[in-house]
Design a protein around this motif. Structure first.
Motif, PDB file in Angstrom:
ATOM      1  N   ALA A 180       0.837  -1.214   0.000  1.00 14.33           N
ATOM      2  CA  ALA A 180       0.000   0.000   0.000  1.00 14.33           C
ATOM      3  C   ALA A 180       0.864   1.253   0.000  1.00 14.33           C
ATOM      4  CB  ALA A 180      -0.925  -0.015   1.213  1.00 14.33           C
ATOM      5  N   ALA A 181       1.934   1.250   0.788  1.00 14.07           N
ATOM      6  CA  ALA A 181       2.817   2.416   0.845  1.00 14.07           C
ATOM      7  C   ALA A 181       3.657   2.538  -0.418  1.00 14.07           C
ATOM      8  CB  ALA A 181       3.728   2.324   2.070  1.00 14.07           C
ATOM      9  N   LEU A 182       4.002   1.405  -1.038  1.00 14.38           N
ATOM     10  CA  LEU A 182       4.802   1.420  -2.270  1.00 14.38           C
ATOM     11  C   LEU A 182       3.976   1.836  -3.482  1.00 14.38           C
ATOM     12  CD1 LEU A 182       6.757  -1.947  -1.842  1.00 14.38           C
ATOM     13  CD2 LEU A 182       7.722   0.347  -1.648  1.00 14.38           C
ATOM     14  N   ARG A 183       2.676   1.632  -3.403  1.00 12.05           N
ATOM     15  CA  ARG A 183       1.732   1.902  -4.487  1.00 12.05           C
ATOM     16  C   ARG A 183       1.861   0.894  -5.631  1.00 12.05           C
ATOM     17  NH1 ARG A 183       1.590   8.294  -5.648  1.00 12.05           N
ATOM     18  NH2 ARG A 183       3.700   7.870  -6.384  1.00 12.05           N
ATOM     19  N   PHE A 184       2.460  -0.234  -5.347  1.00 12.74           N
ATOM     20  CA  PHE A 184       2.453  -1.384  -6.249  1.00 12.74           C
ATOM     21  C   PHE A 184       2.843  -2.610  -5.445  1.00 12.74           C
ATOM     22  CE2 PHE A 184       6.924  -0.337  -6.244  1.00 12.74           C
ATOM     23  CZ  PHE A 184       7.601  -1.528  -6.464  1.00 12.74           C
ATOM     24  N   GLY A 192       5.491   0.459 -11.416  1.00 19.70           N
ATOM     25  CA  GLY A 192       5.888   0.584 -10.016  1.00 19.70           C
ATOM     26  C   GLY A 192       7.388   0.575  -9.824  1.00 19.70           C
ATOM     27  N   PRO A 193       8.110  -0.456 -10.339  1.00 20.25           N
ATOM     28  CA  PRO A 193       9.565  -0.479 -10.185  1.00 20.25           C
ATOM     29  C   PRO A 193      10.269   0.708 -10.828  1.00 20.25           C
ATOM     30  CG  PRO A 193       8.753  -2.663 -10.740  1.00 20.25           C
ATOM     31  CD  PRO A 193       7.588  -1.733 -10.872  1.00 20.25           C
ATOM     32  N   TYR A 194       9.811   1.160 -12.003  1.00 23.13           N
ATOM     33  CA  TYR A 194      10.486   2.272 -12.672  1.00 23.13           C
ATOM     34  C   TYR A 194      10.173   3.607 -11.992  1.00 23.13           C
ATOM     35  CZ  TYR A 194      12.777  -0.204 -16.411  1.00 23.13           C
ATOM     36  OH  TYR A 194      13.655  -0.998 -17.115  1.00 23.13           O
ATOM     37  N   ARG A 195       8.960   3.775 -11.512  1.00 26.00           N
ATOM     38  CA  ARG A 195       8.632   4.985 -10.770  1.00 26.00           C
ATOM     39  C   ARG A 195       9.430   5.052  -9.468  1.00 26.00           C
ATOM     40  NH1 ARG A 195       3.083   4.439 -10.439  1.00 26.00           N
ATOM     41  NH2 ARG A 195       3.391   3.150  -8.587  1.00 26.00           N
ATOM     42  N   ALA A 196       9.634   3.896  -8.833  1.00 27.31           N
ATOM     43  CA  ALA A 196      10.409   3.868  -7.600  1.00 27.31           C
ATOM     44  C   ALA A 196      11.890   4.142  -7.867  1.00 27.31           C
ATOM     45  CB  ALA A 196      10.247   2.505  -6.920  1.00 27.31           C
TER      46      ALA A 196
END
Length: 637
Positions: free
Chosen positions: A11-15, A160-164
Motif C-alpha cells: 500500500a505504501a509502495l503503491r504497487f 511501479g519499479p520504474y517509478r520507484a
C-alpha cells in the motif's frame, strides 16, 4: 528486506512487488495459451494499428531539455516487466545519476585495440572503469510486462519499479516504448493507455501517441521504433507515418538506429522470409523515397547503421563483413567503425536465454527470401565472439533444469508443474493398471497388484526399462544412417514413452510395497497406496525425465523451455549508447551479473502526497560485456 517483506508494504509502495513468472507452471501455461490464441484473432481481425491512424502523431526530439544539444546519451532495455528483483535492479541502474562501470580486464589479442570513446575516464582501454551519465532518452524495446498485458500487471511489474527507481528528475528523460508480443496479448489496449498519452512514469516522460515512433537525435542521427505486430506486415497508417514524418527529412549522410520487437535477422536462418519486413523498410523508407515530380524513387543518401531488438533474453551482436575482410572470417572480425551492427539485448528483467545455438553467420537478406525486390548478393553479418552469457556458460546454464541439486531444477523452480505431473501419473497409473489387470486375468488394478507374482513383477520392470530405452535405440539407430549423427532422444513420442515408463515403474513399486499388506485389508488401502506411489514418482521421476527430454531437444518451443523453465533472475543488463559531437555512436553493453535481493525503504515526498520506494541496500555491480563498439556515421556522398 527481501521480496516477501516488501510485499507487506504494497500500500505504501503503491504497487505489489512480484515474483518471476514460472513459465512451466500449469496456470501460466494455460493462461498464456489462451492469450496467444486471442492475440492471433486480434492480429487477423482487430488490428489496433489501423485504428491508431486516427491519432495525431508527429516527430519527437531528444533530449527534451535541450533539443539543440550536440551530443546525447541513450539507454536501451527490453523484456523487463517480470520479477521485481531483476526489473528493479535494472531500473535502478538506468536511473542512477552516474553509473560506474567496470571494464574488461584485458583486450583480447584477436580484437586489436579497443575503440573507446572520449568518455572522461582516465583509464586506458581494457582496464579500470568508466563513469557514464544517466541517459536523456530511454528506449524500451518490447515486452514491458509478463506473462500477459493488463493494467494491473503493468502497474506491478513495470510502472511501479520504474517509478520507484526514478521518482522525479529536474530534466526528465524522454521514454519511448515498443510493444512486444506480450504487450499485444490484450490487443494493445493497456499499452496505449499507459505509454501513448503523454503521462510521466516517475521521472521519465512519455511522448509518443502510437505504438511506433521516430525521434530526431543530435548530429543527424535518427531513432526509429517499428511495430511489426506479432510477425505481421507494416500497416498502412504506420507506413504513411514514416513516409511523411521521417523519409522527407532524411538527407545524404544521415544515420538511422532502427528498433524492432524481435531479432528477425536471427530467425531468417530457419525462416527465410522472417527479415523481409525490415529489409523492405530499409529499402523503401530509409534509403529511398518516392519523388512525385518524376514518378520515380530517389536515393535519400541515408542508411541504417544499427539495428536493435530484444525478445531474446541475452546479448548478442552481429557485425557486417566488409568487402576487404578475408573470406570465411567469423566472430574474430577486427573492430571497424564502418561496420553496421545488429544487436539483441533482451536483458531487462525476464529469464535469461541461451546463446550457444546462435548461428555464426547470417547472410541478409537470405537467398531463399521470396521478396521481389531485394539487395543482392546477400550481405553477411558475423556473430561477435563475446555474447552474454558466453557460449560456455550458456551450455552450463541450460543443464540446470535437469539437475536435482540446483535451485533451478524444474519441479523446484515450478512447484505447480510437479503437482501437475503427480496428478497426471495418478490417472496414468490407473490406465496402465487396467491394462496390467487384463494381462494377468484380474478383475481390476487392485486385484492385479495383490495377486501379482515375481514373474509379473519382472515383466513390469522389463516393460518400464524397455519404454525408457526405446527412444535411445531409435535415436541412435537413426544416427548410424549416412549423413546423420548420434543425438539424444527428442520428439513428442519420447516424452510420452518416458512418462509411460514412470507409470509402469510406479505400478511395479506398488506391487513390491503391497506384499506386506494383510489380505484382510480393504482394497481401498491398496488403491490409495498405488495412487500415492504414482504421485510421488510422477512429481519427482516424471518431472526429471521431462526435464531431460527438454534438455535433449535442440530446437523449437521445447528447447526454449530449457531456460524459461528455470526463470533465472540474475544475469541482467542493458545497452547504453553515446552520440558524440563528432557524430560517432558508441555502444556500451552493460551487465548486472547478480540482481539485488536486499532492499530498504526510502521516503518520497511531493506536493500532493508522501510515499515510500524500495532502494537497493547495495546497488548491483555493473560491468561491460565487451569493449565499447564504435559505429561511424553514414559517409556523405
Amino acid at each position: 528486506m527481501d521480496l516477501h517483506e516488501l510485499r507487506k508494504h504494497a500500500a505504501a509502495l503503491r504497487f505489489t512487488p512480484q515474483d518471476p513468472v514460472r513459465w512451466l507452471a500449469p496456470k501460466e501455461l494455460a493462461r498464456t495459451a489462451v492469450k496467444v490464441g486471442l492475440a492471433a484473432v486480434f492480429a487477423d481481425y482487430a488490428d489496433k494499428r489501423e485504428i491508431q491512424g486516427a491519432l495525431e502523431a508527429g516527430l519527437l526530439r531528444a533530449p527534451l531539455s535541450d533539443p539543440g544539444a550536440e551530443e546525447i546519451w541513450i539507454d536501451f532495455a527490453a523484456d523487463l516487466g517480470d520479477g521485481f528483483e531483476a526489473t528493479g535492479s535494472v531500473a535502478s541502474a538506468l536511473a542512477a545519476d552516474r553509473q560506474t562501470v567496470t571494464r574488461q580486464t584485458a583486450t583480447r589479442p584477436d580484437e586489436g585495440p579497443a575503440e573507446g570513446p572520449d568518455d572522461g575516464s582516465d583509464e586506458g582501454p581494457g582496464r579500470g572503469s568508466l563513469s557514464l551519465p544517466r541517459a536523456s532518452l530511454l528506449v524500451l524495446g518490447g515486452d514491458q510486462v509478463y506473462p500477459v498485458a493488463s493494467t494491473t500487471a503493468y502497474e506491478d511489474r513495470m510502472k511501479g519499479p520504474y517509478r520507484a527507481a526514478l521518482p522525479s528528475a529536474p530534466d526528465p528523460p524522454l521514454m519511448v516504448v515498443l510493444p512486444g508480443n506480450h504487450d499485444w496479448y490484450d490487443g494493445l489496449t493497456a499499452f496505449l493507455r499507459i505509454f501513448a498519452q503523454g503521462r510521466r512514469i516517475g521521472g521519465w516522460q512519455t511522448g509518443q501517441t502510437r505504438s511506433y515512433f521516430a525521434v530526431k537525435l543530435p548530429q543527424r542521427w535518427w531513432l526509429v521504433g517499428l511495430d511489426s505486430q506479432l510477425d505481421s506486415y507494416f500497416d498502412d497508417p504506420q507506413r504513411r507515418y514514416f513516409e511523411s514524418c521521417l523519409t522527407p527529412r532524411l538527407l545524404p549522410g544521415d544515420s538511422v538506429i532502427v528498433c524492432s520487437a524481435e531479432p528477425t535477422w536471427v530467425k531468417s536462418e530457419e525462416e527465410s522470409n522472417a527479415f523481409n519486413s525490415l529489409h523492405w523498410f530499409d529499402r523503401n523508407v530509409i534509403r529511398t523515397r518516392f519523388d512525385r515530380a518524376t514518378g520515380r524513387r530517389e536515393d535519400t543518401g541515408a542508411s541504417i547503421r544499427l539495428w536493435l531488438t530484444g525478445d531474446a533474453h541475452h546479448y548478442a551482436r552481429y557485425a557486417e563483413r566488409l568487402p576487404e575482410d578475408p573470406p570465411g572470417s567469423d566472430g574474430a572480425l577486427p573492430p571497424d567503425p564502418r561496420r553496421r551492427q545488429m544487436v539483441t539485448c533482451g536483458l531487462g528483467g525476464a529469464f535469461l536465454a541461451a546463446t550457444h545455438r546462435l548461428p555464426k553467420v547470417l547472410p541478409l537478406p537470405p537467398a531463399g527470401s521470396r521478396m521481389r525486390e531485394k539487395d543482392g548478393p546477400p550481405v553477411p553479418f558475423a556473430l561477435a565472439q563475446q555474447t552474454y552469457p558466453d557460449e560456455k556458460e550458456s551450455r552450463s546454464l541450460v543443464r540446470g533444469i535437469a539437475k536435482p541439486w540446483s535451485r533451478c531444477w524444474l519441479p523446484r523452480r515450478n512447484p505447480g508443474f510437479a503437482v501437475l505431473a503427480a496428478v497426471l501419473h495418478m490417472v496414468l497409473v490407473l490406465v496402465v493398471g487396467c491394462g496390467f489387470a487384463l494381462a494377468t486375468g484380474s478383475r481390476n488394478p487392485v486385484d492385479a497388484v495383490r495377486t501379482a507374482d515375481p514373474e509379473d513383477l519382472t515383466g513390469l520392470l522389463c516393460a518400464s526399462a524397455a519404454l525408457f530405452v526405446l527412444p535411445f535405440v531409435a535415436g541412435w539407430g537413426r544416427g548410424l544412417l549416412p549423413g546423420r549423427r548420434l543425438r539424444p532422444p527428442s520428439g513428442r513420442g519420447t516424452a510420452v514413452l518416458f512418462q509411460l515408463a514412470v507409470a509402469v515403474a510406479a505400478l511395479a513399486v506398488t506391487v513390491v510395497s503391497a506384499r506386506p499388506v494383510p489380505p484382510s485389508w480393504n482394497g481401498v488401502w491398496v488403491l490409495l497406496m498405488l495412487l500415492a506411489v504414482a504421485a510421488v514418482l510422477g512429481a519427482l521421476l516424471g518431472s526429471q525425465l521431462f526435464a531431460l527430454w527438454v534438455l535433449w531437444t535442440d530446437r523449437g518451443v521445447v528447447a526454449e523451455w530449457q531456460m524459461s523453465g528455470q526463470s533465472i533472475d540474475d544475469h541482467k543488463g542493458f545497452l547504453r549508447m553515446h552520440i558524440a559531437p563528432d557524430g560517432t555512436l558508441t555502444l556500451f553493453p552493460l551487465a548486472l551479473d547478480a540482481t539485488c535481493r536486499d532492499w530498504h525503504l526510502a521516503e518520497v515526498a511531493n506536493a500532493r502526497t508522501a510515499w515510500v520506494r524500495p532502494v537497493p541496500a547495495r546497488p548491483p555491480a555493473v560491468r561491460l560485456i565487451e569493449e565499447p563498439v564504435v559505429i561511424a556515421r553514414t559517409p556523405r556522398p
